[in-house]
Design a protein around this motif. Structure first.
Motif, PDB file in Angstrom:
ATOM      1  N   GLN A  92       1.143  -1.041   0.202  1.00 45.06           N
ATOM      2  CA  GLN A  92       0.494   0.163   0.038  1.00 45.06           C
ATOM      3  C   GLN A  92       0.346   1.031   0.335  1.00 45.06           C
ATOM      4  OE1 GLN A  92      -1.282   1.332   3.863  1.00 45.06           O
ATOM      5  NE2 GLN A  92      -3.090   1.922   3.290  1.00 45.06           N
ATOM      6  N   HIS A  93       1.787   1.518   0.952  1.00 44.88           N
ATOM      7  CA  HIS A  93       2.540   2.625   1.246  1.00 44.88           C
ATOM      8  C   HIS A  93       4.133   1.851   1.555  1.00 44.88           C
ATOM      9  CE1 HIS A  93       4.233   6.398   1.902  1.00 44.88           C
ATOM     10  NE2 HIS A  93       4.617   6.244   3.573  1.00 44.88           N
ATOM     11  N   MET A  95       7.069   3.793   1.756  1.00 43.06           N
ATOM     12  CA  MET A  95       8.075   3.849   2.915  1.00 43.06           C
ATOM     13  C   MET A  95       7.888   2.975   4.715  1.00 43.06           C
ATOM     14  SD  MET A  95       9.721   6.019   3.140  1.00 43.06           S
ATOM     15  CE  MET A  95       8.908   7.066   1.948  1.00 43.06           C
ATOM     16  N   GLY A  96       8.650   2.501   4.796  1.00 43.49           N
ATOM     17  CA  GLY A  96       9.562   2.230   6.031  1.00 43.49           C
ATOM     18  C   GLY A  96       8.885   0.426   6.123  1.00 43.49           C
ATOM     19  N   MET A 110       1.254  -3.318   4.323  1.00 43.37           N
ATOM     20  CA  MET A 110       0.119  -2.374   3.993  1.00 43.37           C
ATOM     21  C   MET A 110       1.093  -1.191   5.276  1.00 43.37           C
ATOM     22  SD  MET A 110      -4.209  -2.412   5.801  1.00 43.37           S
ATOM     23  CE  MET A 110      -4.057  -1.164   4.970  1.00 43.37           C
ATOM     24  N   ALA A 111       1.409   0.371   5.341  1.00 41.26           N
ATOM     25  CA  ALA A 111       2.014   1.389   5.854  1.00 41.26           C
ATOM     26  C   ALA A 111       2.783   0.339   7.154  1.00 41.26           C
ATOM     27  CB  ALA A 111       1.646   2.051   5.935  1.00 41.26           C
ATOM     28  N   CYS A 112       4.656   1.136   6.374  1.00 43.25           N
ATOM     29  CA  CYS A 112       5.611   0.382   7.737  1.00 43.25           C
ATOM     30  C   CYS A 112       5.490  -1.576   8.218  1.00 43.25           C
ATOM     31  CB  CYS A 112       4.860   0.869   9.012  1.00 43.25           C
ATOM     32  SG  CYS A 112       5.553   3.231   8.774  1.00 43.25           S
ATOM     33  N   GLU A 141      -1.482  -5.782   8.312  1.00 37.68           N
ATOM     34  CA  GLU A 141      -1.776  -4.436   8.385  1.00 37.68           C
ATOM     35  C   GLU A 141      -0.544  -4.107   9.093  1.00 37.68           C
ATOM     36  OE1 GLU A 141      -5.702  -4.805  10.682  1.00 37.68           O
ATOM     37  OE2 GLU A 141      -6.350  -5.745   9.210  1.00 37.68           O
ATOM     38  N   PRO A 142      -0.986  -2.158   8.561  1.00 36.15           N
ATOM     39  CA  PRO A 142       0.443  -1.235   9.357  1.00 36.15           C
ATOM     40  C   PRO A 142       0.473  -1.546  10.746  1.00 36.15           C
ATOM     41  CG  PRO A 142      -1.664  -0.355   8.922  1.00 36.15           C
ATOM     42  CD  PRO A 142      -2.265  -1.396   9.045  1.00 36.15           C
ATOM     43  N   HIS A 143       2.191  -1.455  10.788  1.00 34.38           N
ATOM     44  CA  HIS A 143       2.905  -1.571  11.899  1.00 34.38           C
ATOM     45  C   HIS A 143       2.936  -2.920  12.262  1.00 34.38           C
ATOM     46  CE1 HIS A 143       4.323   2.285  12.539  1.00 34.38           C
ATOM     47  NE2 HIS A 143       4.137   2.865  12.708  1.00 34.38           N
TER      48      HIS A 143
END
Lengths: 195, 204
Positions: A92-93, A95-96, A110-112, A141-143
Motif C-alpha cells: 500500500q505505502h 515507506m518503512g 500495509m504501511a510500516c 496491516e500497519p506496524h
C-alpha cells in the motif's frame, strides 16, 4: 533459498509483474485508469524488487543489489533481493516497509509493516536461516510484522501493531488486545506520579 | 462542485487559507519548546522554521491540497510524491488537516483522512482507511477532531471518529471511535528486571 532447481527466466518475472499490476488495479478505489498504475509508488517499489530478484536468481548479485538500493532510495521500501514473493504482491505505502523471506500469492503489506529475521534465531524453515515463510493471501496491516523462522498459513490476516513470532495455522486473524480508553486527566495524573 | 464544497472544514482552496494555516503551523513550531521560543518571533526566525523538514513537508502538503481542490490533481500528486521522496512522509492531497499541525519527526508518517486544528503526528504514526488501496479517498479514513496527538507508531485504521483533545499513546492501534478528552493506552505493559550475569570480582 539459494539453491533453485530450474533456471529463472524473464517470462516468470513478467508473469509475476502482470499479476502485481492486475491486483493493484483490482484493489484500487477509485480504479486506476490506463497507465497511471505504472506511476504509483506501490507499483514502482514492486517493479524494482522484481528486477532485483530476477537478477539475483540469474546470478547477477551486484546488479540485484543496485536495484535493491535504488528501491530503498526512491520508495523507502527495503525488500531484499533474495526475498521470494509470489505474484499479486501489493504494498500500500512503501515507506518503512521491510521484507525478507518467502511468501505465496497475493501478499498484502500495509504501511510500516514487514517480515524478516529475528536476532539470535538461525533455524531454516524454507526461506533461509532465520527467515519466515508465508502462505497465500496473507494480509499484514500497519506496524505489524512476522519475525523469525516461523510458518504462517494461507488466508491469514495480521492486525495492526501485531508482532508474530510463532507458527500460525491457516484461516486465522490475529489482533492485539484493544487499547484502554481512559480519561485523559486520569492518565496524565498517573504519569505525573509515576517514579 | 465548488472547491470549498469539496473541503468544508476550511478555506484550503484559496491561497489566503493556505497561508493562514501555514502561519499557524509556523507559530506552533516556534512555541513548541523553550529553545524554539528563545529564538523569538521575527521574519528571520519564521523563515528559518519554514526551512526545517517539519514545516517543509507541511508546506508541500498544503500546496498539494490547494491544487487538488482547484482541480490540478496530477500536479498535486507530483508534490505528494516529492514529499515522500524528500521528507519520507505521505500526506494525501485530498486529506484536510487544520492549521497548527506539528510533525516533530516526519519520516514514516502516513496520513489519509481528515483532521482538525492542532494535530500532532509523531514519528511513523499511521492514519489509514481499511482498504489497502494506495489511492483510497480521505473520506474513507479516520475523521479526527481538534488538538489530537498520535504517539510514535500509533495506528488509526478505518472510517472512525476521534473526538477533540484525544491522545493516542505510542504503539497503540485504534479501530473504534474515541470520545473527546480521552487517552488510548496499550492494554499490556510488560516490565521485567533485566538479568545481568554476575561479573567476576576484581583482584586486589
Amino acid at each position: 533459498m539459494e539453491a533453485h532447481a530450474a533456471p529463472w527466466t524473464w517470462a516468470q518475472t513478467r508473469e509475476r509483474l502482470r499479476a502485481d499490476r492486475d491486483r493493484l488495479r483490482q484493489m484500487s478505489e477509485p480504479a486506476l485508469a490506463g497507465g497511471s498504475v505504472y506511476l504509483q509508488p506501490a507499483f514502482i517499489c514492486v517493479l524494482l524488487h522484481r528486477l532485483s530478484h530476477h537478477n539475483h536468481r540469474r546470478g547477477h548479485r551486484r546488479l540485484a543489489r543496485l536495484w535493491w538500493h535504488l528501491n530503498t532510495f526512491l520508495t523507502g521500501a527495503d525488500i531484499s533481493a533474495p526475498a521470494d514473493l509470489g505474484p499479486g504482491l501489493l504494498i500500500q505505502h512503501p515507506m518503512g516497509v521491510s521484507i525478507s523471506g518467502r511468501a505465496g500469492r497475493n501478499l498484502t503489506v500495509m504501511a510500516c509493516a514487514g517480515l524478516g529475521s529475528e536476532l539470535g534465531r538461525r533455524e531454516d524453515v524454507g526461506a533461509g536461516p532465520g527467515l519466515p515463510v508465508l502462505g497465500d493471501d496473507v494480509w499484514i496491516e500497519p506496524h505489524s510484522g512476522v519475525m523469525g523462522p516461523v510458518r504462517v498459513g494461507h488466508r491469514v490476516r495480521i492486525g495492526a501493531g501485531m508482532p508474530v513470532a510463532q507458527d500460525v495455522p491457516d484461516d486465522m486473524e490475529l489482533r492485539p488486545p484493544p487499547p484502554r480508553i481512559v480519561a485523559r486527566a486520569m492518565a496524565e495524573s498517573v504519569t505525573a506520579t509515576a517514579p | 462542485m465548488t472547491a470549498d464544497a469539496a473541503c468544508p472544514h476550511c478555506g484550503h482552496a484559496r491561497w489566503r487559507g493556505v497561508w493562514r494555516h501555514l502561519q499557524a503551523d509556523i507559530t506552533r513550531f516556534l512555541n513548541k519548546s523553550p529553545e524554539n521560543q528563545a529564538v523569538g518571533d521575527s521574519f528571520k526566525s519564521r523563515l528559518g522554521a519554514l526551512l526545517t523538514p517539519q514545516l517543509l513537508c507541511l508546506l508541500c502538503y498544503r500546496v498539494a491540497h490547494a491544487l487538488h481542490l482547484r482541480g490540478w490533481r496530477r500536479l498535486a500528486g507530483v508534490l505528494v510524491r516529492l514529499n515522500a521522496l524528500l521528507q519520507r512522509v505521505h500526506l494525501a492531497a485530498d486529506s484536510c488537516i487544520g492549521g497548527g499541525c506539528l510533525l516533530p519527526h516526519p519520516a514514516g508518517v502516513y496520513f489519509v483522512g481528515h483532521a482538525g486544528p492542532g494535530l500532532t503526528l509523531y514519528s511513523m504514526a499511521v492514519c489509514t482507511p481499511l482498504s489497502p488501496s494506495p489511492v483510497a479517498p480521505a473520506s474513507s479514513g479516520p475523521q479526527i477532531g481538534a488538538r489530537v496527538t498520535l504517539g510514535v507508531q500509533a495506528v488509526l485504521q478505518g472510517t472512525l471518529a476521534v473526538g477533540d483533545d484525544v491522545r493516542i499513546g505510542p504503539r497503540v492501534s485504534v479501530g473504534a471511535p474515541v470520545p473527546p478528552g480521552r487517552m488510548a493506552l496499550p492494554r499490556q505493559w510488560l516490565v521485567r528486571r533485566l538479568v545481568v550475569p554476575a561479573q567476576p570480582a576484581e583482584r586486589p
